[in-house]
Structure formats: C-alpha cells, structure tokens
Scaffold this motif. Structure first.
Motif, short mmCIF file in Angstrom:
data_model
loop_
_atom_site.label_atom_id
_atom_site.label_comp_id
_atom_site.label_asym_id
_atom_site.label_seq_id
_atom_site.Cartn_x
_atom_site.Cartn_y
_atom_site.Cartn_z
N LYS A 206 0.85 -1.19 0.00
CA LYS A 206 0.00 0.00 0.00
C LYS A 206 0.89 1.25 0.00
CE LYS A 206 -4.07 1.78 2.33
NZ LYS A 206 -5.09 1.47 3.33
N ARG A 207 1.92 1.20 0.86
CA ARG A 207 2.87 2.34 0.92
C ARG A 207 3.60 2.51 -0.40
NH1 ARG A 207 4.29 -0.28 5.67
NH2 ARG A 207 6.35 -0.86 4.85
N LYS A 208 4.07 1.39 -0.95
CA LYS A 208 4.84 1.43 -2.21
C LYS A 208 3.98 1.97 -3.35
CE LYS A 208 8.84 -0.06 -0.89
NZ LYS A 208 9.96 0.89 -0.93
N ALA A 209 2.75 1.44 -3.45
CA ALA A 209 1.86 1.84 -4.55
C ALA A 209 1.57 3.34 -4.49
CB ALA A 209 0.56 1.05 -4.49
N ALA A 210 1.36 3.85 -3.28
CA ALA A 210 1.06 5.28 -3.13
C ALA A 210 2.23 6.14 -3.62
CB ALA A 210 0.75 5.58 -1.67
N GLU A 211 3.47 5.66 -3.40
CA GLU A 211 4.65 6.40 -3.90
C GLU A 211 4.73 6.30 -5.42
OE1 GLU A 211 8.27 4.87 -2.17
OE2 GLU A 211 7.40 4.87 -0.16
N TRP A 212 4.67 5.05 -5.93
CA TRP A 212 4.93 4.81 -7.36
C TRP A 212 3.89 5.44 -8.27
CZ3 TRP A 212 5.81 -1.18 -6.57
CH2 TRP A 212 7.02 -1.37 -5.86
N ILE A 213 2.63 5.46 -7.83
CA ILE A 213 1.56 5.93 -8.73
C ILE A 213 1.78 7.40 -9.08
CG2 ILE A 213 -0.16 6.65 -7.00
CD1 ILE A 213 -0.89 4.69 -10.24
N ASN A 214 2.39 8.15 -8.16
CA ASN A 214 2.65 9.58 -8.42
C ASN A 214 3.95 9.80 -9.17
OD1 ASN A 214 0.30 10.48 -7.09
ND2 ASN A 214 1.29 10.18 -5.11
N GLU A 215 4.93 8.93 -8.91
CA GLU A 215 6.27 9.16 -9.48
C GLU A 215 6.43 8.57 -10.88
OE1 GLU A 215 8.83 7.20 -6.74
OE2 GLU A 215 8.46 8.61 -5.10
N ASP A 216 5.80 7.43 -11.13
CA ASP A 216 6.14 6.63 -12.31
C ASP A 216 5.11 6.74 -13.43
OD1 ASP A 216 8.36 5.66 -10.95
OD2 ASP A 216 7.24 3.99 -10.09
N SER A 217 5.60 6.50 -14.65
CA SER A 217 4.68 6.36 -15.78
C SER A 217 4.01 4.99 -15.66
CB SER A 217 5.46 6.42 -17.10
OG SER A 217 6.29 5.28 -17.20
N CYS A 218 2.96 4.79 -16.45
CA CYS A 218 2.24 3.50 -16.40
C CYS A 218 3.18 2.32 -16.70
CB CYS A 218 1.06 3.54 -17.36
SG CYS A 218 0.20 1.99 -17.51
N PRO A 219 4.01 2.37 -17.78
CA PRO A 219 4.92 1.24 -18.03
C PRO A 219 5.92 1.01 -16.90
CG PRO A 219 4.72 2.58 -20.00
CD PRO A 219 4.05 3.34 -18.90
#
Length: 746
Positions: A206-219
C-alpha cells in the motif's frame, strides 16, 4: 528358585535420570562421551523391567508422566532461559538450534522408553511418545516465543523486499517449526504467522503503490508491479509454504493493481490509450498479463482497445470522405466517370491493414482472449457500418473484390497476394450488417466481369466464392456459383455451335459468339425488342436453329444490353477497329444504308425507347469518341438532331473501346435488395408463426431479427409494416382482446 526382587520406582528412575542428564549434557555441547550399545541396552531394559513387573510394581503410568516431565524440566531449565535473552535474527538461530536439539532428545528418549509406546500407549489410546515430546515443545517453547519469532521473520522478509540478502534456508527451517507444531494441521502456521504476514504485505505494498503511482509512468509502474509479483512467488518457493502463494499474491495484486487500475489506465501520457496510440506492444502485453490476475481487471482495457480501434477506423472514414470531396471539387466541370474510386479502394486496403494490425495485437498482446476478439469485432462493426463518402462499406468491399481478380485491375498483385487479400476482405465481411447488399453488388460486378471477359482467373473467382460460402453459408453464394458454372457450359455450347456450323456448312456474314445463361442465376437485365441489322439477324437465326434442335422445352430470350461487337470503321484518315456494345453497333450499322439520319429515324429503325436512343447517340457523338457528327453541334442530344458518320474521325490507337454512359446501378441494387428484404421478412414471420401458432408482438419481432441478422439488420418499422401486410392477406390475425398478440391462420 526365589522370585526376582522388583525394581522400585525411585530406584529405577534414578538410573534413567542419569541417562537423561548425560543426553542433556550432549545436547548442551558439554564434554561427554556418546551412548554406547551397552548403556543404551541398560536404559531400555530398565524401562522394560519397570513396565513388565506384576502389580503393584508396574510403573508404566508413572514412567509415561515422568517422560513428559523430563522434557518440561529440560525446557524450563535450559531452553526457555536461553531463548528469552535473544531478539530478532539471533533469537531465530537459537530457536532453530533448540528445535533441532529437541528433535534429537525426542528421538533418543522415545527409544529408551520404546516399550511404553508398544504396549501401554496403545492399550490406553494415549499420545505416542514422539507426539508427547512435540506437544511439550509446542505448549511451552513455541507458545512462549512465537510472537517474537514471527516479528523477527517479518523483519527479515521486509529487509529482503528492500533488496537485502537474508538467510533463506534459516527462514524456511523456522517456518517449518510453525508447520510441524500443527501435527498435520496448518492452523498454527496460518493463525500465528500467515495472517500477520498477509496484513504486513498489504501494508507494505500500500505504501509502495502510493509512492509509485505519483512518481512513475504507467509502463514503469507495471514493470515494478510485475517484478514484485515475481519476487513474491520466489519468496514462497524459497521459504514460505506453497498454500500461502495464492493468498500472498492476492494481497499484492489488490494493493498494486486492483486499487490503482483506473489511475494507471488513464495516465495522460502513458496510460492504456497512449500505449495503443504509440504501438507499445510489449507494455500492452504486460498490462494484459497483470490485469488478467484480478477479477474483471481486463474489462476496462478491452473497452479502451475497442474505443481506440473504432476511433482509428473513423479516422479512415473521415479521410476518404475528405479526399473524395477534394477530388470532386478538383474535377468539377470535367467528365468523370467514377470520382473517388481510387480513394475508396485505398480505404478498403487501409481497413484490411488496420484489421491485420489489431488482430495481431489480440494474438500477441492479449493472448487471443475472447474478450479482446469481441472488442475488436464491436469496434469494426462500429465504423464498418457507417456511410463512407456516400457509399456503404458493403458496396466498397464489393467494388474492391471486383477489382482484385479483374484483368488489368489497379491491384497489381501476385496470385498468392490476391488469394491472401481475398481471404482478409471476406473476413471483414463478418463485420458488415448488410451482407445481402454486398452479395447483390458483388453479384452484379461478377456478372459484368464474366460477361465482358474481364476476369483474370476462374480459380480466383471460385476461391472467393468458396470463402464467401464458408463465411455466409451456401445460400449466399448459390447464384454466383451458378453464374461461374454457366460460363463454362456456355463455352462448351459455343464449341458445339461452331462444330454444328461446319457440319451444316453454314457461312455467316459475321463471327458470332453466344453466351447462354440460366435466368435464375443472373441479375435481371432490361429486355428490349431491338430491330437488329440484317448482318446480325442471320447469325441469331442460325443459333436459334442449332439451340432448338439440341435443347427442347427451353426458350431463348436475347439480352442485347449485355452483348459486345467489333466493327471496322472506314474513315478518311485510316481504318479503326471499334469495340462497341451490341446496341451501339446496331446504331452505327444504320449508317451503312443512309448517309444522314434524324433522331426520330434512328429510334424508329432500332425500335427502342427514347432514353435508350438518347444514351446511345450521346455515347457515339458527344462523348470521348465522336464517331457520328451531330447537327447542330453540342454536348446534349435533342429530338431535332441529325446524325451522319464523322469521316474525319481518327485516333492514335488502331483499336478503341467506345464506352456507354454509366447507369445508376447503385439505385437499382438498393431497390432489388429492399424488395428481397421484404420477401425475407415475410418468410421469417410466417415461418415463426407457423411453428409458434400464437406470439406476442415483441417476441415475434425479436425472433425475426434473430433469424435474419446473419444477412442484414432488419428495420423494426419495416417488420411492423410486413406484419400488417400479412394480416391483410389473412396469414395472421390479431387477438380480439389483446392487439399485441398475433395468431397464425393455417
């Protein structure tokens, strides 16, 4: 001989305690020699003797209790104090060491006390000695350290998730303790470890997803998610129990994928639409793999795919409409027979390419999923049934299929390429709702190709008919197959006619070739009572004589509109060969007998209607080739015009084909199809009512639509109209009490 003195409990146990103390010293790593066979036999025999003495000296029950006490004493004296002074990884190593020692102790003591197992335990249905040892460990050691041990294991797992190297074998062995204390049940492993692991896993991702969804592109996000899932699977293989795998992956999938699907798919520059737009097939395949793991996770991707493909198709429709419009404006005022045809041919070619491209996506990116096949079908149905520059896709596909096997067609392709293209265009036909319209257009084009000898190969003609039959059924192609067969029979008939002329020694003033057609197979052609020139009459009479002698009970009807003739035109500059329709030829031959003829005289001598005469004279005097000179000059024909041969006419070619102005074939095809549809709807209504006898209006309409949708999409208003017509003709009647209920009248 005196009885042997029995061994007292305390005396015997003192001997056993010395053996147990020796074993404990060995386990604790103190200096002590191993048990030899004699010591082992002495301990075993002591137990044996104490269990086989006559009451009250049978100490089996006491020994069973003291066996348990031996473990409990060792655990309380040595094991628990050693474990309680450690935390984290050191605790795990100590626990593993104590567990291994405990198993050794169980193995040795159960051997010493073996006689108890064989008789006393069995007779009283008690726990076997090995289980007693395990229960002691579970109830005291495991119960005491399980929380700290679990906490230590979870810390190590988190460290591994963060990229650190950990001792996987140690973890596996520790988790085996959680499993083994269950004694065949997974309750302890699941309750004391797995539940907390799953909660911790959910929190971590949950913590990781919250970080990645804002930082990363979909791929980028998907790569991380795929990597996490792979590592979790490896984690299970390395040290978790196999039953944990689906539960663990479900937590990861839920946190990384399910909760963020919409956010991921809709990312502005890298979401699903962008991946489709930029042909990122690898990323799309990854998206499919990931979201196929969650319930209904593929639905939004399939919707996005459908929307994208339909949008690409609509772009093609718009482009061809604009190109045709631009061409019309450019050609305004110029004679143009088929403005836009090349663009429309190109449109069909582009639709084929579009279908190839996205069909390949379905197989390579989307694992041939039926969901994506359905999305592709719906997308193509969406734009393939739109009007394209004023024409239907059914007509454009019929034109395209007409052009492919035609001699000198615009598609300069090898035989293999033609076959491949035919297969693809017939596949597209599955998306067209008006298949009957395609069939009628194609039949008209096929008839023209066959009668004008424009077909490059009989093989191609039969090949496309075979494919159409597979796609749409035998009824769809039966007339067309009849046409192709007719042509073969007609060639044989012509050969027989030539042989008959030789036998009869008949010399005709013209070379005559006749194509005999079966009325039911071919389109309906306009019949006319043309007054033929004498040169032609003799040939026709000869063929009639031959045909009637050979074929009884069949009537010949001559279709002059489909005939062709080659005349030699003797002009002042040079002679030319003129390729004409039979009607054009008959018109020109009139000028062999008269130098000048008025419009009325031409009409009278040919015995034709005004519209046909106007069309013929226009093609010969006002169009591309002005073989007749018109008085007064001009580009339109009137009834006051006079005509004579234009002796000054010439052309750089030796042989020229003089075209007739095109007729509005499209209008005729649509009228014919509409008429056939009325018959088809009538037949479907009667067929349904005959089998059902009584039916509600809505149900009848639905059943009729279902029956006919394979060939065309019936209009509800038209079905209603046909029902009314059948009521008026006494095929059906309305129920007196319920006007929405129909009854069949036999």
């Amino acid at each position: 001989m005196a009885d042997k003195k029995p061994i007292e409990l305390e005396e015997g146990w003192a001997s056993m305690q010395r053996g147990i103390d020796k074993l404990i010293r060995l386990l604790e790593g103190e200096t002590e020699s191993q048990f030899n066979a004699e010591q082992y036999m002495m301990l075993y025999t002591t137990i044996y003797n104490m269990c086989t003495q006559k009451p009250p000296y049978d100490y089996s029950e006491h020994l069973y209790q003291r066996y348990r006490e031996a473990f409990n004493n060792y655990i309380n004296d040595k094991v628990l104090p050693a474990l309680r002074e450690h935390r984290d990884e050191v605790l795990l190593r100590e626990l593993l060491s104590r567990w291994n020692n405990h198993k050794v102790m169980v193995r040795w003591l159960s051997r010493f006390f073996n006689y108890l197992d064989r008789y006393y335990v069995l007779r009283h249905s008690l726990h076997p000695l090995k289980d007693v040892g395990l229960l002691c460990f579970r109830d005291q050691v495991y119960a005491d350290v399980k929380r700290n041990a679990r906490s230590a294991v979870l810390k190590l797992i988190e460290r591994e998730r963060e990229g650190e190297l950990i001792d996987k074998m140690m973890l596996k062995n520790i988790l085996d303790i959680f499993i083994e204390v269950g004694m065949g049940s997974m309750d302890h492993y699941e309750r004391d470890f797995e539940e907390v692991l799953l909660n911790e896993t959910a929190s971590y991702y949950k913590r990781k997803a919250a970080e990645w969804i804002n930082e990363d592109s979909c791929p980028e996000y998907m790569l991380k998610a795929e990597d996490c899932l792979r590592l979790e699977e490896e984690r299970v293989d390395n040290y978790l129990h196999a039953s944990t795998k689906p539960k663990l992956l479900r937590e990861v999938e839920s946190e990384l994928l399910a909760k963020y699907e919409q956010d991921l798919l809709q990312k502005e520059h890298s979401g699903c639409a962008a991946l489709l737009r930029d042909d990122k097939t690898e990323d799309l395949a990854r998206m499919y793999r990931l979201f196929s793991r969650i319930t209904r996770g593929l639905d939004p991707i399939a919707d996005c795919f459908k929307e994208h493909v339909e949008s690409e198709g609509m772009k093609l429709v718009k482009e061809v409409a604009e190109a045709v419009e631009a061409k019309k404006e450019k050609d305004a005022g110029k004679p143009s027979r088929d403005s836009g045809t090349s663009h429309e041919q190109q449109y069909v070619r582009q639709v084929i390419q579009l279908h190839d491209k996205y069909l390949s996506y379905v197989s390579t990116c989307f694992a041939n999923s039926s969901l994506f096949h359905k999305a592709l079908k719906e997308a193509f149905e969406g734009f393939c049934n739109k009007a394209v520059a004023g024409s239907t896709s059914a007509e454009l596909m019929a034109n395209f299929c007409d052009n492919l096997p035609k001699k000198g067609g615009s598609e300069k392709l090898s035989d293999e390429a033609i076959e491949e293209t035919l297969e693809k265009v017939v596949k597209l036909l599955a998306y067209i709702s008006d298949k009957d319209l395609f069939a009628e257009f194609y039949r008209k084009r096929l008839a023209r190709r066959l009668l004008q000898d424009k077909s490059a190969s009989d093989d191609h003609e039969r090949s496309i008919l075979t494919r159409l039959k597979q796609q749409c059924g035998a009824q769809f192609t039966s007339k067309m197959e009849g046409m192709v067969t007719d042509l073969q029979l007609a060639r044989e008939k012509q050969q027989n006619f030539d042989e008959w002329k030789q036998r009869k020694n008949k010399q005709l003033p013209i070379d005559l070739s006749v194509t005999v057609l079966t009325t039911g197979f071919w389109p309906t052609y306009k019949s006319m009572d043309l007054a033929l020139p004498g040169e032609m009459v003799e040939g026709i009479e000869a063929f009639k004589e031959f045909y009637e002698a050979e074929t009884k009970h069949r009537k010949l009807t001559w279709v002059y509109t489909q005939g062709t003739a080659v005349l030699k035109g003797n002009f002042d500059i040079k002679s030319l060969e003129l390729v004409l329709s039979t009607l054009q030829a008959a018109t020109l031959l009139l000028f062999n007998e008269a130098e000048e003829l008025s419009y009325g005289e031409v009409q009278e001598r040919l015995n034709l209607q005004e519209e046909d005469v106007t069309r013929l004279l226009h093609s010969l005097s006002c169009a591309k080739y002005q073989i007749l000179a018109k008085e007064p000059a001009g580009r339109t024909i009137s009834k006051n015009d006079k005509f004579k041969l234009n002796v000054k006419f010439t052309d750089r070619m030796k042989r020229i084909k003089v075209p007739l102005p095109p007729t509005d074939e499209k209008k005729k095809v649509i009228e014919d199809v509409d008429k056939d549809r009325r018959y088809a709807i009538d037949a479907a209504i009667v067929r349904t009512m005959k089998s059902r006898k009584v039916l509600q209006h809505q149900q009848l309409v639905l059943e009729v639509v279902q029956q006919l949708s394979r060939m065309f999409k019936p209009d509800f208003k038209l079905i209603k109209k046909r029902i009314e017509d059948l009521i008026s003709r006494d095929y059906l009647e309305r129920d007196k009490d319920n006007p929405q209920l129909f009854k069949y009248l036999a």
